[in-house]
Motif scaffolding. Structure first.
Motif, mmCIF file in Angstrom:
data_model
loop_
_atom_site.group_PDB
_atom_site.id
_atom_site.type_symbol
_atom_site.label_atom_id
_atom_site.label_comp_id
_atom_site.label_asym_id
_atom_site.label_seq_id
_atom_site.Cartn_x
_atom_site.Cartn_y
_atom_site.Cartn_z
ATOM 1 N N GLU A 141 0.858 -1.171 0.000
ATOM 2 C CA GLU A 141 0.000 0.000 0.000
ATOM 3 C C GLU A 141 0.907 1.238 0.000
ATOM 4 O OE1 GLU A 141 -2.937 2.755 0.587
ATOM 5 O OE2 GLU A 141 -1.537 2.453 2.242
ATOM 6 N N ARG A 178 1.078 3.975 1.613
ATOM 7 C CA ARG A 178 1.583 4.438 2.910
ATOM 8 C C ARG A 178 2.593 3.477 3.514
ATOM 9 N NH1 ARG A 178 -3.243 6.068 1.935
ATOM 10 N NH2 ARG A 178 -3.865 8.190 2.428
ATOM 11 N N GLN A 179 2.470 2.219 3.100
ATOM 12 C CA GLN A 179 3.414 1.220 3.565
ATOM 13 C C GLN A 179 4.802 1.497 2.955
ATOM 14 O OE1 GLN A 179 1.456 -2.534 3.116
ATOM 15 N NE2 GLN A 179 3.389 -3.626 3.197
ATOM 16 N N MET A 219 5.763 4.372 1.840
ATOM 17 C CA MET A 219 6.156 5.636 2.459
ATOM 18 C C MET A 219 6.833 5.383 3.796
ATOM 19 S SD MET A 219 3.171 8.425 2.695
ATOM 20 C CE MET A 219 2.525 8.806 1.106
ATOM 21 N N THR A 220 6.188 4.553 4.615
ATOM 22 C CA THR A 220 6.731 4.233 5.941
ATOM 23 C C THR A 220 8.115 3.605 5.797
ATOM 24 O OG1 THR A 220 4.473 3.844 6.699
ATOM 25 C CG2 THR A 220 6.235 2.996 8.083
ATOM 26 N N ARG A 238 10.781 6.109 4.693
ATOM 27 C CA ARG A 238 11.100 7.032 5.786
ATOM 28 C C ARG A 238 11.961 6.355 6.839
ATOM 29 N NH1 ARG A 238 7.424 11.740 5.644
ATOM 30 N NH2 ARG A 238 8.087 12.225 7.731
ATOM 31 N N MET A 261 8.267 5.933 -6.256
ATOM 32 C CA MET A 261 7.282 6.732 -5.517
ATOM 33 C C MET A 261 6.923 8.005 -6.272
ATOM 34 S SD MET A 261 6.254 5.654 -2.507
ATOM 35 C CE MET A 261 6.016 6.959 -1.311
ATOM 36 N N PRO A 262 5.717 8.542 -5.998
ATOM 37 C CA PRO A 262 5.415 9.874 -6.514
ATOM 38 C C PRO A 262 5.845 10.931 -5.491
ATOM 39 C CG PRO A 262 3.450 8.911 -5.566
ATOM 40 C CD PRO A 262 4.566 7.919 -5.334
ATOM 41 N N TRP A 263 6.156 12.092 -5.949
ATOM 42 C CA TRP A 263 6.474 13.215 -5.046
ATOM 43 C C TRP A 263 5.809 14.475 -5.578
ATOM 44 C CZ3 TRP A 263 8.018 14.935 -0.544
ATOM 45 C CH2 TRP A 263 8.428 16.271 -0.422
ATOM 46 N N MET A 289 14.298 13.749 0.984
ATOM 47 C CA MET A 289 14.390 12.574 0.116
ATOM 48 C C MET A 289 15.839 12.094 0.068
ATOM 49 S SD MET A 289 11.614 11.692 -1.251
ATOM 50 C CE MET A 289 10.138 12.384 -0.609
ATOM 51 N N ARG A 328 16.602 10.173 3.107
ATOM 52 C CA ARG A 328 15.965 8.857 3.121
ATOM 53 C C ARG A 328 16.765 7.833 2.324
ATOM 54 N NH1 ARG A 328 9.645 10.238 1.991
ATOM 55 N NH2 ARG A 328 9.541 12.007 3.385
#
Lengths: 332, 535
Positions: free
Chosen positions: B406, B408-409, B411-412, B415, B424-426, B455, B458
């Motif tokens: 997902e 957010r997954q 993303m997590t 991070r 990923m989109p930014w 970014m 990260r």
């Protein structure tokens, strides 16, 4: 009395179990709820602040007792998605689902049960074949297809049905919300124009949902009836010279009623859980859509709240079915 | 948020419905005159409509329709700003004092005139509330304890901003075009104050601005109603904007055809293709400041080699992805500043070149390639892009294991810096090059204790030269020189940074027959509902 007490305590235990499971699932999913809320752009200090605000920096058990403490006071917390208290959201979305589900339930029972009975009585006749094909379709068609095709047919081509949503644009916000059921609220306000518009918006999605439950109900009714009709008591009743209608409805149907109630109760509970796909296609702001969107946003307060509602619905339906058994079957 | 939709297989049914819908010639029943009905996915609204807090997709478009700022981006030339509430401004030669003169004839929806004090209050309020978008202002050095003295209104028409350190004038001005720069009516906000929140709770669901519209009602996942601001002064603007949450793109098209909607906002590429055949409807589209990129974590030894990073950039078939997977949805963009944004790079720096990529891998000491994982959001179109990248990299010998999750997954995970490759989109934070240059180039402290988790951070990317160039460009007083610096940086970045910049988002909307004036720009603030007309 003892039985009632036992029912109540088993209800409480089940609900508690539901809270525990949902709560811990929400905490072990690999999504950081703070990031889910703030998005990818949040600066570290903001992330830390929100983590503390939501008590997510506390040990898991502490978090759970905090949540439970609020829950017993009737506080389900706030939804981050709508920024409303979860209870308010449920008050808003659940009636939409109940209105849709109940209409679908009435339609499917009124058609499904007689259809099943007729199919069983006239087994392998033309009407039975038609009924079986219809219910087979209902079982096998994916709901997105049925929903979209019905929208295309009855809304776009034939123009018999209004479009998606619960009300036409011109009527939104005209009547005060009392029960949350738009048709009922319109009648309370004495506004027939809004009532007809709400009803017109209700029929197509309800019919799509009803088709699925109708297919199930009629198949179950048919199966139960076939079994009942071959029973010795039915042969006896026929031998006594009772009319066909009396044999079918009083003797055979009377005997399957208890089992049928279970089927109906669970079907109804299933409908009240919110039909996500139907709600999506028809832009119906119901609990199914609310639960799904909340889940996707890792909005755990909303998820637990909505899950508790759905769980409670199942339990209440089971209890109601129990009560109806007692009325229908003196032996229970 | 696309996950759910794909998950529900609705998209699978869309092409069928899309084609079928065009067989019909439905009679258009018109929406009420003076009311614009918009069919849109609006379940992203999480943070409400307070300009100091709004930070989703839909509310960033709605807020500039409720509030006006001092300046706004020039629709004709994206690299310039023009006055909105301000009629003129001056910048002190040292680049630290900005003095704005306000127009005197602009009124809030309440009928009261907009004053410099309202503007000063709004900026101080955003800084003090310190919600998600506050950093757009606080990055200039404003803070809770100094903002009262740094932002002042000596009289009703004059607003003075003093900055603790000099910045590029365009940098501050572009940041003021962001929705967080929207001017709130001080008296109304304070009248609804609860526990010192400066009206934040109330303004989430109400409005107190001078924009073309005012909030009437928002019911989450259902609808949003805006009514015209009677004091806005645009003749013939639509009296009401009614946004209905229609999650299914096919249903949006049906509503458009049946006349139940005037504008549809989320048609999928296949539906847009059908619409193109129907001459009665108008499609508007614009490239947006949302980039799709692949990050290469520098904690992975193979990715530390600059030749490997270059090999990845030469291995990917950008045009193939844009034409076959994301037509009308994403286009190729290879700079960290997508076209449309000031400093946006339109050059094509890389194209698929298998031989070159293989040669680079061999030079890096990986003639047989290597194994690596790629984190990809499971939603459309990212999952498909991920597969295409996997195939492209396989062709040069890099064996990619896709890990879909997902959004957010992913993303997590990024991070936490636990990814190897991540697609990923930014979306840029504000309409100035510094937003992206900072996040992709700056990483002054690669430790876990840093305040600046960009970014670059990260992906453990430390590049002192680019870091310093990014900082210097944000302080460059000469605009032309500043833009030249961004170009220089992007070329260096393309050559060595551990990011493959691939695509840029294109937003499209479709207007029904007789509807005109709806516009989309690279920034959400370009969309002004007051310009919409209906025959």
């Amino acid at each position: 009395m003892i039985k009632l007490g036992a029912t109540a305590s088993s209800l409480a235990i089940t609900l508690f179990g539901l809270v525990v499971v949902t709560f811990f699932i929400g905490r072990v999913i690999p999504i950081d709820p703070v990031i889910a809320i703030l998005g990818d752009h949040a600066r570290p200090e903001l992330v830390d602040r929100l983590r503390a605000e939501l008590a997510l920096d506390q040990p898991l058990t502490t978090q759970f007792w905090l949540y439970l403490g609020k829950l017993v006071q009737g506080d389900l917390g706030r939804s981050v998605m709508t920024s409303n208290p979860v209870l308010d959201d449920i008050r808003l979305y659940f009636p939409a689902t109940v209105e849709l589900g109940t209409t679908a339930m009435i339609l499917s029972t009124l058609i499904g049960v007689p259809l099943g009975v007729i199919s069983a009585v006239r087994r392998n006749s033309r009407i039975d074949q038609v009924a079986r094909v219809v219910s087979l379709f209902g079982h096998s068609l994916p709901i997105p297809v049925l929903g979209l095709v019905s929208l295309l047919l009855f809304y776009a081509w034939l123009g018999w049905s209004p479009g998606t949503g619960r009300l036409g644009v011109a009527y939104v916000g005209l009547i005060p919300a009392v029960t949350g059921f738009l048709t009922v609220d319109a009648l309370i306000a004495g506004d027939l124009e809004v009532f007809w518009d709400a009803l017109a918006h209700l029929i197509l999605p309800a019919a799509v949902l009803a088709y699925f439950s109708m297919a199930y109900i009629s198949r179950m009714t048919r199966a139960f009836m076939i079994e009942a009709l071959s029973g010795e008591y039915v042969i006896t009743a026929r031998a006594k010279g009772l009319s066909a209608a009396r044999v079918i409805w009083r003797h055979a149907f009377g005997n399957i009623a208890v089992r049928l109630v279970t089927v109906l109760a669970l079907t109804y509970a299933g409908l009240l859980e919110g039909a996500v796909v139907t709600e999506m296609i028809f832009s119906w702001p119901g609990i199914g859509q609310y639960l799904t969107v909340s889940l996707m946003n890792a909005d755990m307060n909303a998820v637990i709240g909505a899950t508790l509602v759905v769980g409670s619905v199942y339990m209440v339906m089971n209890m109601l079915a129990d009560i109806v058994y007692r009325v229908l079957d003196p032996r229970v | 948020m696309l996950t759910r939709r794909t998950l529900l297989t609705l998209t699978a049914a869309s092409p069928i419905l899309g084609s079928a819908a065009f067989l019909s010639s439905p009679a258009r029943a018109a929406t009420p005159k003076g009311v614009i009905v918009m069919a849109k996915q609006i379940d992203d609204l999480v943070s409400g409509f307070d300009p100091a807090e709004a930070y989703d997709i839909t509310n960033l478009e709605v807020v500039p329709n409720l509030y006006r700022g001092l300046v706004m981006p020039d629709a004709a030339d994206n690299t310039k700003v023009v006055g909105d509430l301000a009629k003129s401004w001056t910048v002190s030669p040292d680049g630290t004092t900005f003095t704005f003169k306000l127009k005197t004839d602009i009124k809030f929806a309440s009928g009261k005139a907009v004053t410099a004090e309202d503007a000063a209050f709004s900026f101080r309020r955003a800084v003090k509330l310190n919600k998600l978008p506050a950093f757009i202002l606080t990055q200039f050095g404003f803070a809770k304890d100094n903002v009262e003295t740094l932002i002042t209104a000596p009289d009703n028409e004059t607003l003075v901003m003093k900055l603790p350190a000099p910045v590029a004038p365009t940098f501050l001005l572009f940041c003021l075009t962001a929705p967080v720069g929207g001017v709130v009516e001080k008296a109304t906000a304070l009248a609804h104050e609860v526990d010192g929140d400066m009206g934040n709770g109330w303004l989430k669901l109400h409005s107190a601005g001078a924009g073309g519209y005012q909030m009437v009602e928002w019911v989450a996942s259902d609808h949003l109603t805006l009514d015209a601001n009677p004091h806005h002064g645009t003749p013939n603007q639509p009296r009401r904007i009614f946004m209905r949450h229609v999650p299914d793109p096919s249903a949006q098209l049906l509503m458009l055809q049946k006349g139940d909607a005037d504008i549809a906002r989320n048609l999928t590429p296949d539906l847009l293709k059908k619409v193109r055949e129907d001459k009665s409807m108008t499609i508007v589209s614009a490239g947006q400041a949302v980039s799709v990129y692949i990050a290469m974590n520098q904690a992975v030894p193979a990715l530390q080699k600059v030749e490997v990073r270059q090999a990845l950039k030469w291995a990917i078939d950008y045009d193939g992805i844009a034409t076959n997977i994301t037509p009308n949805m994403f286009s190729v963009a290879q700079g960290f500043l997508p076209p449309g944004l000031p400093g946006g790079l339109t050059d094509r720096l890389f194209k698929k070149d298998v031989a070159k990529a293989k040669q680079l891998l061999a030079a890096a000491g990986y003639p047989d390639g290597f194994d690596v994982t790629l984190e990809v959001p499971s939603s459309a179109p990212y999952a498909d892009i991920g597969q295409a990248v996997q195939a492209d990299l396989a062709a040069v010998g890099i064996r990619v294991k896709l890990v879909t999750g997902e959004m957010r997954q992913v993303m997590t995970k990024t991070r936490q810096r636990s990814h190897e490759l991540a697609l990923m989109p930014w979306g840029t934070d504000y309409f100035d090059p510094y937003s992206n240059s900072q996040t992709f180039c700056e990483n002054p402290n690669d430790g876990d204790d840093t305040k600046l988790k960009t970014m670059a951070w990260r992906s453990h990317y430390v590049d002192k030269e680019l870091n310093d160039m990014s900082v210097a460009a944000s302080k460059e007083l000469d605009t032309d020189k500043r833009m030249a610096m961004y170009r220089d940086m992007q070329l260096k970045f393309a050559d060595r940074a551990p990011f493959v910049m691939m695509l840029q988002k294109i937003a499209s909307a479709v207007m029904a027959k007789g509807v005109s004036g709806f516009t989309i720009g690279p920034q959400t603030g370009f969309t002004q509902y007051a310009d919409i007309r209906k025959a």
